[in-house]
Design a protein around this motif. Structure first.
Motif, PDB file in Angstrom:
ATOM      1  N   TYR A 311       0.395  -0.809  -0.435  1.00  0.00           N
ATOM      2  CA  TYR A 311      -0.024  -0.149  -0.064  1.00  0.00           C
ATOM      3  C   TYR A 311       1.272   0.934   0.290  1.00  0.00           C
ATOM      4  O   TYR A 311       0.236   2.204  -0.702  1.00  0.00           O
ATOM      5  CB  TYR A 311      -0.997  -0.021   1.113  1.00  0.00           C
ATOM      6  N   ILE A 312       2.275   1.310   1.017  1.00  0.00           N
ATOM      7  CA  ILE A 312       2.786   2.459   0.605  1.00  0.00           C
ATOM      8  C   ILE A 312       3.803   2.644  -0.485  1.00  0.00           C
ATOM      9  O   ILE A 312       3.729   3.621  -1.028  1.00  0.00           O
ATOM     10  CB  ILE A 312       3.798   2.293   1.709  1.00  0.00           C
ATOM     11  N   LEU A 337       7.791   7.119   5.225  1.00  0.00           N
ATOM     12  CA  LEU A 337       6.427   7.309   5.585  1.00  0.00           C
ATOM     13  C   LEU A 337       6.115   5.785   5.943  1.00  0.00           C
ATOM     14  O   LEU A 337       5.200   5.371   7.063  1.00  0.00           O
ATOM     15  CB  LEU A 337       5.502   6.438   4.208  1.00  0.00           C
ATOM     16  N   LEU A 338       6.957   4.617   5.932  1.00  0.00           N
ATOM     17  CA  LEU A 338       7.163   3.047   6.230  1.00  0.00           C
ATOM     18  C   LEU A 338       7.466   3.235   7.728  1.00  0.00           C
ATOM     19  O   LEU A 338       6.871   3.215   8.723  1.00  0.00           O
ATOM     20  CB  LEU A 338       8.277   2.410   6.151  1.00  0.00           C
ATOM     21  N   ALA A 343       6.544   4.587  13.764  1.00  0.00           N
ATOM     22  CA  ALA A 343       6.818   5.113  14.820  1.00  0.00           C
ATOM     23  C   ALA A 343       5.492   5.427  16.147  1.00  0.00           C
ATOM     24  O   ALA A 343       5.218   5.829  16.781  1.00  0.00           O
ATOM     25  CB  ALA A 343       7.237   6.382  14.906  1.00  0.00           C
ATOM     26  N   TRP A 344       4.545   6.066  14.546  1.00  0.00           N
ATOM     27  CA  TRP A 344       3.058   6.135  15.047  1.00  0.00           C
ATOM     28  C   TRP A 344       2.465   5.379  15.563  1.00  0.00           C
ATOM     29  O   TRP A 344       1.318   5.173  16.663  1.00  0.00           O
ATOM     30  CB  TRP A 344       1.968   7.293  14.045  1.00  0.00           C
ATOM     31  N   VAL A 358      -0.945   4.550   7.747  1.00  0.00           N
ATOM     32  CA  VAL A 358      -0.488   5.191   6.950  1.00  0.00           C
ATOM     33  C   VAL A 358      -0.830   6.438   6.221  1.00  0.00           C
ATOM     34  O   VAL A 358       0.236   6.908   5.750  1.00  0.00           O
ATOM     35  CB  VAL A 358       0.450   4.084   6.027  1.00  0.00           C
ATOM     36  N   LYS A 359      -2.055   6.463   5.762  1.00  0.00           N
ATOM     37  CA  LYS A 359      -2.506   7.837   5.735  1.00  0.00           C
ATOM     38  C   LYS A 359      -2.836   8.912   7.082  1.00  0.00           C
ATOM     39  O   LYS A 359      -3.079   9.777   5.824  1.00  0.00           O
ATOM     40  CB  LYS A 359      -4.345   7.192   5.562  1.00  0.00           C
TER      41      LYS A 359
END
Length: 398
Positions: A311-312, A337-338, A343-344, A358-359
């Protein structure tokens, strides 16, 4: 009527309030569905309470996200597990920063994610929204050294990295460290200095070292550049080249505060708040370099499925095919982005990455890595418009 996935589940993160001011006034309808993620809206899990010291605002249950937070409105799908001390220490940083900086919880969260992902941050906002104060307060809460450079047209590379100084007593040259030898470097108004001096930061940002007279010298660890720039003033500025923009992990926008937040800012100053005296404001150290390093190691262990990895890649490849973009995102943007999504997920007390993670990170991780075509700019299209459309059209893994 709210949008839904094909299985009938509501799409998380749709705005229930007017589009934030930082978005272009002519935001397209598809982009408006994702405007709530601006400038930084991790989903689907809200952050756990920032710590025991956090108190509820009037009309807000204790432990819920503060009003205006990018996490507001995101409902948890499960009860979070007990936080380990390292994660709790990192979350407590938000509480400490809020003692000096009002209404910028999204930016604080973004900077924490950049530190966890070993990256750098580009802060964009009009003068007076506490960009400098935020960096100083964050470094205090994390027990990290911070230095500030005011970038000006006459600043030389040696003023940033350091230079060799002749010692008349010993008849030798000795190296005098520049302000880049610190943990958090605040590069204030980075676009006001010529490209030659801007390029002096490239090696420091990528290799965490500087080379002077053929000798490489390591920078302290951790090391992060937090650069600021004014989004509306272009007179006498030198736009950052793509090579340097691509080295920033995130681009975070700092909007003007809402009415209630601005009232709180003025109230604090009326009571004698001094931005130069953080100790008087009650800001204390709640974490350090050791906790940050352990947190980074934990982030590296966050799992991600092959479907989310694909998806990324699909999102990144879609930027290269978008007709409004003349410059798409490179593979470095995909890894950014990965890393930020992991981290989030860790901050959200999860051991795996979801498509919603990811969004949530797509706009801040990619918006500075793309370039609009001139005709798109003339039509009033913004980078965030196009990225939001890509988010709405690229299939989400189940």
């Amino acid at each position: 009527m709210s949008e839904q996935y094909p299985d009938g589940q509501p799409i998380v993160g749709l705005p229930s309030a007017p589009v934030p001011e930082q978005f272009a006034p002519n935001l397209a309808s598809l982009a408006a569905q994702y405007a709530a993620t601006q400038p930084f809206t991790p989903q689907p899990q809200p952050l756990p309470p920032a710590g025991p010291a956090e108190t509820a605002e009037p009309g807000r249950p204790a432990g819920s996200p503060p009003a205006g937070s990018p996490l507001a409105g995101a409902a948890p799908r499960h009860q979070p597990r007990s936080l380990d001390p390292v994660r709790q220490a990192l979350l407590n940083v938000r509480t400490e920063v809020a003692k000096a900086v009002v209404g910028q919880d999204a930016t604080v969260t973004g900077m924490l994610i950049a530190l966890l992902a070993r990256g750098h941050v580009l802060l964009e906002g009009v003068p007076g929204v506490a960009k400098t104060l935020l960096v100083r307060t964050l470094s205090t809460a994390l027990s990290l050294d911070a230095k500030r450079i005011q970038f000006t047209p006459d600043l030389m590379p040696g003023d940033v990295t350091g230079s060799l100084i002749y010692d008349a007593h010993s008849s030798n040259f000795s190296f005098r460290e520049g302000p880049v030898f610190t943990n958090i470097l605040l590069a204030d108004e980075i676009n006001r200095t010529p490209p030659k001096t801007q390029a002096a930061l490239l090696e420091a940002m990528e290799e965490h070292q500087v080379s002077v007279d053929g000798v490489s010298r390591k920078l302290p660890a951790p090391f992060m550049v937090a650069a600021t720039q004014n989004p509306v003033e272009y007179e006498g500025t030198y736009p950052l080249p793509e090579a340097q923009l691509d080295r920033f992990l995130l681009k975070l926008t700092m909007p003007l505060p809402g009415r209630d937040d601005e009232i709180e800012v003025v109230r604090r100053h009326s009571l004698g708040f001094d931005p130069q005296d953080l100790a008087a404001a009650g800001v204390r150290s709640v974490a350090g370099a050791a906790e940050l390093e352990r947190a980074r190691n934990a982030v590296n262990k966050v799992g991600i499925s092959p479907e989310v990895l694909a998806y990324i890649v699909d999102l990144v490849r879609a930027t290269r095919a978008a007709p409004s973009f003349q410059l798409g995102v490179s593979p470095r943007g995909a890894t950014a982005l990965l890393n930020t999504s992991r981290a989030w997920a860790w901050l959200s007390d999860r051991s795996f990455v979801t498509p919603d993670d990811v969004k949530a990170l797509t706009l801040p991780a990619l918006r500075h890595r793309v370039g609009l075509r001139p005709e798109a700019q003339m039509d009033g299209v913004s980078v965030d418009d196009v990225l939001a459309h890509i988010l709405a059209t690229v299939p989400v893994p189940r």
